[in-house]
Design an enzyme around this catalytic site. Structure first.
Site, PDB file in Angstrom:
ATOM      1  CE  LYS A 119      33.010  33.633  39.018  1.00  0.00           C
ATOM      2  NZ  LYS A 119      34.233  34.433  39.110  1.00  0.00           N
ATOM      3  N   GLY A 180      37.609  42.592  41.179  1.00  0.00           N
ATOM      4  CA  GLY A 180      38.689  43.434  40.654  1.00  0.00           C
ATOM      5  C   GLY A 180      39.051  44.627  41.520  1.00  0.00           C
ATOM      6  CB  ALA A 211      35.372  38.550  43.543  1.00  0.00           C
ATOM      7  N   GLY A 212      37.893  39.998  44.722  1.00  0.00           N
ATOM      8  CA  GLY A 212      38.317  41.033  45.652  1.00  0.00           C
ATOM      9  C   GLY A 212      39.768  40.950  46.092  1.00  0.00           C
ATOM     10  CG  ASN A 233      41.403  37.102  36.086  1.00  0.00           C
ATOM     11  OD1 ASN A 233      42.554  37.326  35.745  1.00  0.00           O
ATOM     12  ND2 ASN A 233      40.461  36.976  35.192  1.00  0.00           N
ATOM     13  CB  THR A 234      42.041  41.709  38.869  1.00  0.00           C
ATOM     14  OG1 THR A 234      40.812  41.469  38.189  1.00  0.00           O
ATOM     15  CG2 THR A 234      42.583  43.051  38.447  1.00  0.00           C
TER      16      THR A 234
END
Lengths: 287, 69
Positions: A119, A180, A211-212, A233-234
């Site tokens: 990635k 994040g 993301a986001g 992830n977050t």
């Protein structure tokens, strides 16, 4: 006597079509990160609950002093998960290429199928973590020439997305919103344009929203507008209950995919009644 | 044996002349663990660690996998 009311239990659930990505097919369209967990144990349970088959990791210096006894790899079943190493923290194409090669070297030592891909993240600045599109394109070209399958993190800008595909990326991964930030898909229109331009004449080209994501509905939104997968992830790692959130993300991803395949109704300005007017015994205004 | 000065993961270190990358990794307690190495920004594959002698001023990076997104 058979009745129309009788129904047999549903056969296999529809809309669970596999994702074709990087020369393989995957049953899960969710890719999850391994960062920011309070403990490795929680991470392990959350990865399991998410149903993900691909997990991302970062490449960092070995700690030579004050080494903690436990390492991430003790908690990731490398026979079960395909590891997708990232180049997070790189601000130049040169560094991203170095980090990608180091990641591949480790995955080769582990005999993990993730050794062939990366990635790519080439960041512009630490505050926004927005991508540097020029550096991303440079890194993509160099890594593709070196035999990598490149999954490129980028912004939701459709023009850069196309340039990154042209540079040879296996998948372009536009961000829904900053990494994040938990803001979900901020510009649905741009993601739709990315999807349209990247898939023009190449419908199977995989586009992953990366993301986001803040909550499960964000995953569903990305999937139901046609993304092939979501990377996050977050939103799991920092949820109050990460394992519960991982379950939610798994369902949201499936729900979004099914909603996309099923085809949504058009939006209308006025209501359309679900119950028939015919036979209503009530007074109906205007009639 | 004379010592040479190298940098490992950003920290200065002194090692005996003729020390190989494999010996350095062993000395740091990282042998047998998944670990990738770079000398002067170029990857050195594991099979070459035993033959790669370090030189004065070399910059070595030893990396592993950590949690990330």
């Amino acid at each position: 006597m058979t009745s129309a009311k009788t129904s047999s239990p549903p056969a296999a659930e529809p809309g669970l079509d596999p994702l074709a990505l990087a020369g393989r097919t995957w049953n899960s369209r969710l890719i999850v990160g391994t960062g920011k967990y309070e403990s490795y144990e929680t991470m392990q349970q959350a990865l399991d609950a998410s149903g993900a088959e691909v997990v991302t990791v970062a490449v960092r210096r070995e700690r030579l002093i004050n080494k903690e006894g436990r390492s991430l790899l003790e908690f990731i079943d490398t026979d079960r998960y395909t590891i997708l190493p990232n180049t997070a923290g790189c601000f130049s194409a040169e560094d991203a290429v170095r980090v990608a090669r180091l990641g591949r070297e480790i995955l080769e030592q582990l005999n993990n199928p993730g050794a062939g891909w990366v990635k790519v993240e080439v960041l512009h600045d630490k505050k926004t973590l927005l991508p540097d599109p020029v550096g991303t394109i440079e890194a993509t070209k160099e890594l593709v020439a070196d035999g990598f399958k490149v999954l490129a993190y980028t912004s939701d800008d459709p023009a850069s997305a196309v340039k990154i595909k042209e540079a040879g990326a296996t998948s372009v991964m536009p961000a829904g919103s900053p990494i994040g930030s938990g803001q979900g898909v901020l510009n649905r229109n741009n993601i739709l344009l990315c999807l349209e331009l990247l898939k023009e004449g190449d419908a199977a080209y995989p586009v992953i929203v990366d993301a986001g994501v803040g909550s499960a509905s964000d995953v569903s939104v990305a999937m139901e507008i046609g993304a092939d997968g979501v990377l996050l992830n977050t939103a799991i790692a920092h949820a109050k209950d990460p394992v519960m959130m991982a379950h939610a993300m798994r369902h949201a991803c499936i729900a979004g995919r099914q909603s996309y395949l099923a085809g949504r109704i058009p939006k209308r300005l006025y209501a359309t009644a679900s119950s028939p007017w015919e036979g209503a015994i009530s007074y109906i205004p205007g009639e | 044996m004379p010592e040479i000065r190298i940098t490992v993961n950003g920290e200065p270190q002194e090692v005996e002349q003729g020390t190989t990358l494999a010996a350095l990794i062993e000395r740091l307690g990282l042998a047998g663990q998944p670990c990738a190495a770079e000398v002067n920004k170029a990857l050195v594959p594991k099979r070459d660690h035993p033959s790669r002698e370090l030189a004065e001023g070399d910059t070595v990076e030893l990396v592993t996998l950590v949690g990330g997104g």
